[in-house]
Design a protein around this motif. Structure first.
Motif, mmCIF file in Angstrom:
data_model
loop_
_atom_site.group_PDB
_atom_site.id
_atom_site.type_symbol
_atom_site.label_atom_id
_atom_site.label_comp_id
_atom_site.label_asym_id
_atom_site.label_seq_id
_atom_site.Cartn_x
_atom_site.Cartn_y
_atom_site.Cartn_z
ATOM 1 N N LYS A 58 0.729 -1.098 0.109
ATOM 2 C CA LYS A 58 -0.040 0.004 -0.039
ATOM 3 C C LYS A 58 0.809 1.327 0.224
ATOM 4 N N LYS A 59 2.022 1.036 0.635
ATOM 5 C CA LYS A 59 3.056 2.329 0.641
ATOM 6 C C LYS A 59 3.360 2.563 -0.610
ATOM 7 N N GLN A 60 3.929 1.576 -1.324
ATOM 8 C CA GLN A 60 4.441 1.859 -2.766
ATOM 9 C C GLN A 60 3.065 2.348 -3.735
ATOM 10 N N GLU A 61 1.886 1.759 -3.423
ATOM 11 C CA GLU A 61 0.771 2.065 -4.367
ATOM 12 C C GLU A 61 0.409 3.765 -4.168
ATOM 13 N N ARG A 62 0.671 4.211 -2.916
ATOM 14 C CA ARG A 62 0.589 5.457 -2.415
ATOM 15 C C ARG A 62 1.401 6.626 -3.134
ATOM 16 N N HIS A 63 2.565 6.301 -3.530
ATOM 17 C CA HIS A 63 3.527 6.954 -4.090
ATOM 18 C C HIS A 63 3.948 6.592 -5.816
ATOM 19 N N MET A 64 2.760 5.728 -6.233
ATOM 20 C CA MET A 64 2.698 5.542 -7.641
ATOM 21 C C MET A 64 2.286 6.975 -8.327
ATOM 22 N N ARG A 65 2.999 7.219 -9.588
ATOM 23 C CA ARG A 65 2.705 8.467 -10.450
ATOM 24 C C ARG A 65 1.974 7.790 -11.642
ATOM 25 N N LYS A 66 0.832 8.025 -11.574
ATOM 26 C CA LYS A 66 0.011 7.531 -12.812
ATOM 27 C C LYS A 66 0.010 8.696 -14.032
ATOM 28 N N PHE A 67 0.076 8.153 -15.375
ATOM 29 C CA PHE A 67 -0.001 8.887 -16.540
ATOM 30 C C PHE A 67 -0.732 8.283 -17.481
ATOM 31 N N GLY A 68 -1.456 8.873 -18.416
ATOM 32 C CA GLY A 68 -2.447 8.192 -19.229
ATOM 33 C C GLY A 68 -2.679 8.913 -20.503
ATOM 34 N N LEU A 69 -3.217 8.272 -21.382
ATOM 35 C CA LEU A 69 -3.968 8.840 -22.739
ATOM 36 C C LEU A 69 -5.250 8.991 -22.901
ATOM 37 N N ILE A 70 -5.661 10.151 -23.208
ATOM 38 C CA ILE A 70 -7.057 10.592 -23.326
ATOM 39 C C ILE A 70 -7.368 10.521 -24.617
ATOM 40 N N GLY A 71 -8.392 9.818 -24.935
ATOM 41 C CA GLY A 71 -8.955 9.744 -26.620
ATOM 42 C C GLY A 71 -10.324 9.115 -26.513
ATOM 43 N N GLU A 98 13.479 0.098 -15.617
ATOM 44 C CA GLU A 98 13.169 -0.261 -14.441
ATOM 45 C C GLU A 98 12.414 0.942 -13.478
ATOM 46 N N ILE A 99 11.685 1.400 -14.117
ATOM 47 C CA ILE A 99 10.950 2.524 -13.626
ATOM 48 C C ILE A 99 9.832 1.982 -12.780
ATOM 49 N N THR A 100 9.908 2.007 -11.449
ATOM 50 C CA THR A 100 8.833 1.271 -10.571
ATOM 51 C C THR A 100 7.903 2.031 -10.125
ATOM 52 N N ASP A 101 8.039 3.353 -10.062
ATOM 53 C CA ASP A 101 6.895 4.389 -9.425
ATOM 54 C C ASP A 101 6.060 4.930 -10.349
ATOM 55 N N ALA A 102 6.058 4.259 -11.546
ATOM 56 C CA ALA A 102 5.099 4.963 -12.682
ATOM 57 C C ALA A 102 4.175 3.838 -13.306
ATOM 58 N N SER A 103 3.067 4.431 -13.557
ATOM 59 C CA SER A 103 2.074 3.539 -14.569
ATOM 60 C C SER A 103 1.337 4.205 -15.397
ATOM 61 N N TYR A 104 0.982 3.528 -16.466
ATOM 62 C CA TYR A 104 0.297 4.503 -17.855
ATOM 63 C C TYR A 104 -0.927 3.560 -18.209
ATOM 64 N N GLN A 105 -2.028 4.193 -18.271
ATOM 65 C CA GLN A 105 -3.121 3.556 -19.023
ATOM 66 C C GLN A 105 -3.980 4.347 -19.535
ATOM 67 N N ASN A 106 -5.149 3.872 -20.367
ATOM 68 C CA ASN A 106 -6.041 4.698 -21.199
ATOM 69 C C ASN A 106 -7.098 5.278 -20.403
ATOM 70 N N PHE A 107 -7.476 6.334 -20.817
ATOM 71 C CA PHE A 107 -8.616 6.979 -20.223
ATOM 72 C C PHE A 107 -9.482 7.179 -21.719
ATOM 73 N N ASP A 108 -10.527 6.224 -22.010
ATOM 74 C CA ASP A 108 -11.123 6.522 -22.938
ATOM 75 C C ASP A 108 -12.582 6.945 -22.771
ATOM 76 N N LEU A 109 -12.763 8.135 -23.148
ATOM 77 C CA LEU A 109 -13.737 9.173 -22.835
ATOM 78 C C LEU A 109 -14.723 9.083 -23.969
ATOM 79 N N GLU A 110 -15.970 9.125 -23.543
ATOM 80 C CA GLU A 110 -17.086 8.936 -24.537
ATOM 81 C C GLU A 110 -17.212 10.575 -24.973
ATOM 82 N N SER A 111 -16.894 11.620 -24.061
ATOM 83 C CA SER A 111 -17.093 13.049 -24.376
ATOM 84 C C SER A 111 -16.109 13.921 -23.511
ATOM 85 N N ILE A 112 -15.452 14.971 -24.060
ATOM 86 C CA ILE A 112 -14.334 15.717 -23.200
ATOM 87 C C ILE A 112 -14.980 16.274 -21.929
#
Length: 252
Positions: free
Chosen positions: A3-16, A36-50
């Motif tokens: 949980k400690k690691q999870e709290r310090h995770m930096r999130k990035f992502g793609l909007i489209g 070996e970047i362990t404190d970052a994640s990247y995900q898709n944010f699929d938005l129906e509308s801006i």
């Protein structure tokens, strides 16, 4: 991950919209693993509308976004400030959260395009046709200006200065513009047989065809150019370069 690691995770992502095919998520996943970047994640944010965008801002672990079709222009009213190049372009594909929690918009598309095009330019590459008039095409036009290359937009309806319609596109115009850039989604997987409707018979080995599409690797548009012995470039290197530029913006 605890949980400690999870709290310090930096999130990035793609909007489209409808972005399952996206390059960015797999690119950054691979980058994080390799470097070996362990404190970052990247995900898709699929938005129906801006208009759904503000909901994402409730997650305080998000530190930056990339933006793709169809939101590169529509998202601008939601940011607090624009980088000077992004302001001139009028479209953004990168958002950074500043230290004060403000949203700043950047355009790294023009950088990626300019850097991937430049090694292929010859002295006769003086004039270009930009196929399409969406957010991506604005970054392409900005890069061409920086390279001192004159350009004309080709669109379904020529409504502005410096635009012609596909109906007005003649073999002579193709012959006189030795750079042709496809900024439309025509030919993207799964509709791989589609391509912009231009007089391909006028293309020669002096031409350079650049397709922002990278899936498939060789679009129908590029294949027609290859048959005429033109120089052909897909959008993959451009995407790599703009992704790395985004990463450096988020981390500076």
């Amino acid at each position: 991950m605890d949980k400690k690691q999870e709290r310090h995770m930096r999130k990035f992502g793609l909007i489209g919209k409808n972005i399952d095919y996206s390059f960015s998520q797999s690119y950054f996943a691979k980058k994080f693993k390799t470097e070996e970047i362990t404190d970052a994640s990247y995900q898709n944010f699929d938005l129906e509308s801006i208009s759904d965008f503000p909901l994402l801002l409730k997650d305080t672990s998000i530190k930056g976004f990339n933006i793709t079709i169809p939101y590169k222009e529509l998202i601008i009213p939601y940011v607090d400030k624009l980088d000077k190049n992004a302001e001139k372009i009028g479209a953004i594909n990168t958002i950074k959260f500043t230290k004060k929690g403000k949203l700043k918009g950047y355009n790294t598309d023009y950088y990626g395009f300019k850097k991937s095009l430049t090694p292929h330019l010859k002295p006769h590459h003086k004039t270009a046709l930009i196929l399409g008039t969406g957010g991506a095409s604005k970054a392409i036009a900005f890069a061409l200006q920086k390279l001192d290359i004159t350009y004309t937009y080709v669109s379904r309806n020529a409504t502005k200065e410096n635009q012609i319609s596909y109906q007005q596109l003649t073999p002579e115009i193709i012959a006189n513009n030795t750079i042709i850039i496809n900024c439309t989604p025509l030919g993207t997987y799964p509709d791989v047989k589609a391509c912009p409707n231009i007089p391909y018979q006028a293309i020669t080995q002096k031409h350079l065809l650049f397709d922002l599409i990278y899936n498939p690797e060789e679009s129908t548009f590029l294949n027609y150019g290859k048959q005429k012995k033109a120089t052909i470039i897909n959008g993959y290197r451009m995407l790599e370069l703009q992704a790395e530029k985004s990463w450096s913006i988020w981390n500076k």
